[in-house]
Design an enzyme around this catalytic site. Sequence first.
Site, PDB file in Angstrom:
ATOM      1  N   SER A  15       0.836  -1.196   0.000  1.00  0.00           N
ATOM      2  CA  SER A  15       0.000   0.000   0.000  1.00  0.00           C
ATOM      3  C   SER A  15       0.871   1.246   0.000  1.00  0.00           C
ATOM      4  O   SER A  15       2.096   1.179   0.153  1.00  0.00           O
ATOM      5  CB  SER A  15      -0.922   0.029   1.229  1.00  0.00           C
ATOM      6  N   ASN A  88      11.347   0.229   2.245  1.00  0.00           N
ATOM      7  CA  ASN A  88      10.269   1.202   2.395  1.00  0.00           C
ATOM      8  C   ASN A  88       9.400   0.963   3.618  1.00  0.00           C
ATOM      9  O   ASN A  88       8.809   1.909   4.147  1.00  0.00           O
ATOM     10  CB  ASN A  88       9.392   1.192   1.144  1.00  0.00           C
ATOM     11  N   TYR A 153      10.578   7.172  16.734  1.00  0.00           N
ATOM     12  CA  TYR A 153      10.530   7.252  15.272  1.00  0.00           C
ATOM     13  C   TYR A 153      11.652   8.136  14.734  1.00  0.00           C
ATOM     14  O   TYR A 153      12.355   7.752  13.788  1.00  0.00           O
ATOM     15  CB  TYR A 153       9.165   7.807  14.848  1.00  0.00           C
ATOM     16  N   LYS A 157      14.670   6.880  12.267  1.00  0.00           N
ATOM     17  CA  LYS A 157      14.841   7.456  10.930  1.00  0.00           C
ATOM     18  C   LYS A 157      16.151   8.241  10.816  1.00  0.00           C
ATOM     19  O   LYS A 157      16.758   8.287   9.743  1.00  0.00           O
ATOM     20  CB  LYS A 157      13.643   8.347  10.592  1.00  0.00           C
TER      21      LYS A 157
END
Length: 254
Positions: A15, A88, A153, A157
């Site tokens: 998705s 991804n 997060y 990242k």
Amino acid sequence: MRLRNKVAVVTGGASGIGKAIAAAYVQEGARVVLVDIDERKGKDAAAEIGAEGEAVCLRADVTDSASVNQMAQEVDRRFGRIDILVNNVGVRITKPFLEHTDADWNIMIATNLTGPFFCARAVTPFMIRGGSGRIINTASIASFVGRPNRVAYVSAKSGLLGMTRALAIDLGGTGITVNAIAPGSINSPMNASQAADADHDWGKETPVGRWGTPEDIANAALFLALDASSYITGAELKVDGGWVSTKARAGELA
């Protein structure tokens, strides 16, 4: 057909951004393996974006090295090569710092940082055997700036950019390049609630003046997969409408 005969692995391909990247690769002639923990959703996405053999789905848990290794071996068994890896898949927990639990921290690091490491390690031998390869990591604007209520997060990242640079030099001379894309405010499933909030339109905060789309990220991922990008490695490409690089104070803009 600039990716004809190439085989690409796209994690989180069922998705959003991953699906858009997979579709862009199929359109350019690649055979694409959508890797997702939700196999049913992945198979539906594969059927939607490509004819039989052009896009397939394999189930794998990127936080499990054995699962990832098995996936890479299966891709090589089916197609005989792996040319492109797009790391991804990602998840985000948003809550105040002191409410972050051990489990919250661990899943953010495992999915957003350890997972890309496992996937890169699994596919690299096949790329080395083939003499070239492209590893593309999906980072974030949170790789560059502190964002509220996202401590785990942002940490993951930010670490992904460091890993991108380290892998680029470790794989120098192999024909493999390693780069990162840093999406900004993208109207994807992860940001669905924010995109629907008309009173706080993040898109208007960018010089471009709109939300990004998964296709905007797919276009960047396509460029980094092409031979035309062979002199780019260890780099990060912000696809954020200029949000990180430009700021105006109150009253400065007409």
